[in-house]
Each structure stands twice: as structure tokens, then as C-alpha cells.
Design a protein around this motif. Structure first.
Motif, PDB file in Angstrom:
ATOM      1  N   UNK A  66      23.641  12.873 115.800  1.00 13.70           N
ATOM      2  CA  UNK A  66      24.393  11.844 115.073  1.00 13.70           C
ATOM      3  C   UNK A  66      24.227  12.125 113.589  1.00 13.70           C
ATOM      4  N   UNK A  67      25.317  11.952 112.820  1.00  9.15           N
ATOM      5  CA  UNK A  67      25.325  12.304 111.399  1.00  9.15           C
ATOM      6  C   UNK A  67      26.270  11.341 110.699  1.00  9.15           C
ATOM      7  N   UNK A  68      25.746  10.545 109.737  1.00 13.23           N
ATOM      8  CA  UNK A  68      26.604   9.556 109.095  1.00 13.23           C
ATOM      9  C   UNK A  68      26.789   9.837 107.607  1.00 13.23           C
ATOM     10  N   UNK A  69      27.358   8.890 106.888  1.00 15.34           N
ATOM     11  CA  UNK A  69      27.667   9.092 105.472  1.00 15.34           C
ATOM     12  C   UNK A  69      26.411   9.280 104.625  1.00 15.34           C
ATOM     13  N   UNK A  70      25.307   8.655 104.983  1.00 16.02           N
ATOM     14  CA  UNK A  70      24.056   8.869 104.251  1.00 16.02           C
ATOM     15  C   UNK A  70      23.590  10.315 104.416  1.00 16.02           C
ATOM     16  N   UNK A  71      23.808  10.874 105.589  1.00 19.00           N
ATOM     17  CA  UNK A  71      23.449  12.272 105.841  1.00 19.00           C
ATOM     18  C   UNK A  71      24.346  13.199 105.030  1.00 19.00           C
ATOM     19  N   UNK A  72      25.639  12.877 104.952  1.00 16.19           N
ATOM     20  CA  UNK A  72      26.556  13.671 104.126  1.00 16.19           C
ATOM     21  C   UNK A  72      26.105  13.627 102.670  1.00 16.19           C
ATOM     22  N   UNK A  73      25.736  12.462 102.190  1.00 16.72           N
ATOM     23  CA  UNK A  73      25.274  12.330 100.811  1.00 16.72           C
ATOM     24  C   UNK A  73      24.042  13.202 100.568  1.00 16.72           C
ATOM     25  N   UNK A  74      23.121  13.235 101.518  1.00 16.07           N
ATOM     26  CA  UNK A  74      21.936  14.086 101.380  1.00 16.07           C
ATOM     27  C   UNK A  74      22.335  15.563 101.296  1.00 16.07           C
ATOM     28  N   UNK A  75      23.329  15.985 102.089  1.00 11.76           N
ATOM     29  CA  UNK A  75      23.803  17.377 102.010  1.00 11.76           C
ATOM     30  C   UNK A  75      24.381  17.684 100.630  1.00 11.76           C
ATOM     31  N   UNK A  76      25.171  16.768 100.101  1.00 14.19           N
ATOM     32  CA  UNK A  76      25.769  16.981  98.780  1.00 14.19           C
ATOM     33  C   UNK A  76      24.676  17.097  97.718  1.00 14.19           C
ATOM     34  N   UNK A  77      23.673  16.245  97.795  1.00 14.38           N
ATOM     35  CA  UNK A  77      22.542  16.315  96.848  1.00 14.38           C
ATOM     36  C   UNK A  77      21.813  17.652  96.968  1.00 14.38           C
ATOM     37  N   UNK A  78      21.623  18.134  98.182  1.00 16.17           N
ATOM     38  CA  UNK A  78      20.952  19.427  98.370  1.00 16.17           C
ATOM     39  C   UNK A  78      21.815  20.575  97.853  1.00 16.17           C
ATOM     40  N   UNK A  79      23.112  20.507  98.079  1.00 12.94           N
ATOM     41  CA  UNK A  79      24.015  21.545  97.564  1.00 12.94           C
ATOM     42  C   UNK A  79      23.967  21.585  96.035  1.00 12.94           C
ATOM     43  N   UNK A  80      23.854  20.429  95.399  1.00  9.64           N
ATOM     44  CA  UNK A  80      23.727  20.371  93.939  1.00  9.64           C
ATOM     45  C   UNK A  80      22.377  20.905  93.482  1.00  9.64           C
TER      46      UNK A  80
END
Length: 107
Positions: free
Chosen positions: A58-72
Motif C-alpha cells: 500500500x502506498x499513499x500520498x504521504x509516501x509519494x511526498x517522501x519520495x519527492x523529498x528523497x529525490x530532491x
């Protein structure tokens, strides 16, 4: 927590080799666990990171936000190996073309 209020099944284990942190994540990544995934990736201070999400169910919007932060945080050294569920969420979110997303079917 899942929608029924029961504890979620989540783990994030990190290892570092050659300046790259690899985090193997299993279970549900949601608003109660996404920061733990993020912290596991940055804890060792490595210059690059790989998230192995093949065990994520399961993967939600908080998980997406964490990915974006890691990509940055790791602009030149970040990769995500998705499960089918994660890939679907990223497809729906318009993030399937990101350079950090490993293409192809998960192993």
C-alpha cells in the motif's frame, strides 16, 4: 494505521555500501510510516539512495511526498524499485516518467 484502526505491517531496513544507502521497505507506506521510510534513507548520511519497494503493498500520498523529498535530497543518485502497487500509484500520480523510477517489471 490502516482503515480499520489495526496496526499496519511495515518495516524499513537500511544498509550502506560504497556511499549508497539501500532501504528495503515492506508492508504499507502511509502517513504513519512514510517518515520512517524517509529517515531510513537519510540516516547514514550517504550521498545516494536506493529504495527497494518490491515488498510494499500500500502506498499513499504521504509516501509519494517522501519520495519527492528523497529525490530532491539525492538529485543525482536516487532510484526506486517499485512493487506493482507502487508503480500503479505513481502512474496515476503522473510520476511514472521520473528518472529515479526503475522501469520494467519488479523481480
Amino acid at each position: 494505521m490502516d482503515q480499520d484502526g489495526a496496526e499496519t505491517d511495515f518495516s524499513a531496513s537500511a544498509s550502506v555500501a560504497d556511499g549508497r544507502t539501500t532501504v528495503v521497505v515492506r508492508g504499507e507506506v502511509d502517513m504513519s510510516t512514510a517518515d520512517a521510510m524517509f529517515q531510513a534513507a537519510v540516516a547514514e548520511g550517504a550521498g545516494s539512495a536506493t529504495l527497494d519497494l518490491r515488498g510494499v503493498t500500500f502506498f499513499d500520498s504521504a509516501a509519494i511526498h517522501a519520495l519527492i523529498r528523497l529525490a530532491e535530497r539525492f538529485p543525482a543518485g536516487f532510484e526506486v524499485i517499485p512493487s506493482r502497487q507502487v508503480r500503479r500509484v505513481l502512474d496515476i500520480s503522473g510520476l511514472s516518467g521520473q528518472p529515479w523510477l526503475v522501469q520494467g517489471e519488479p523481480g
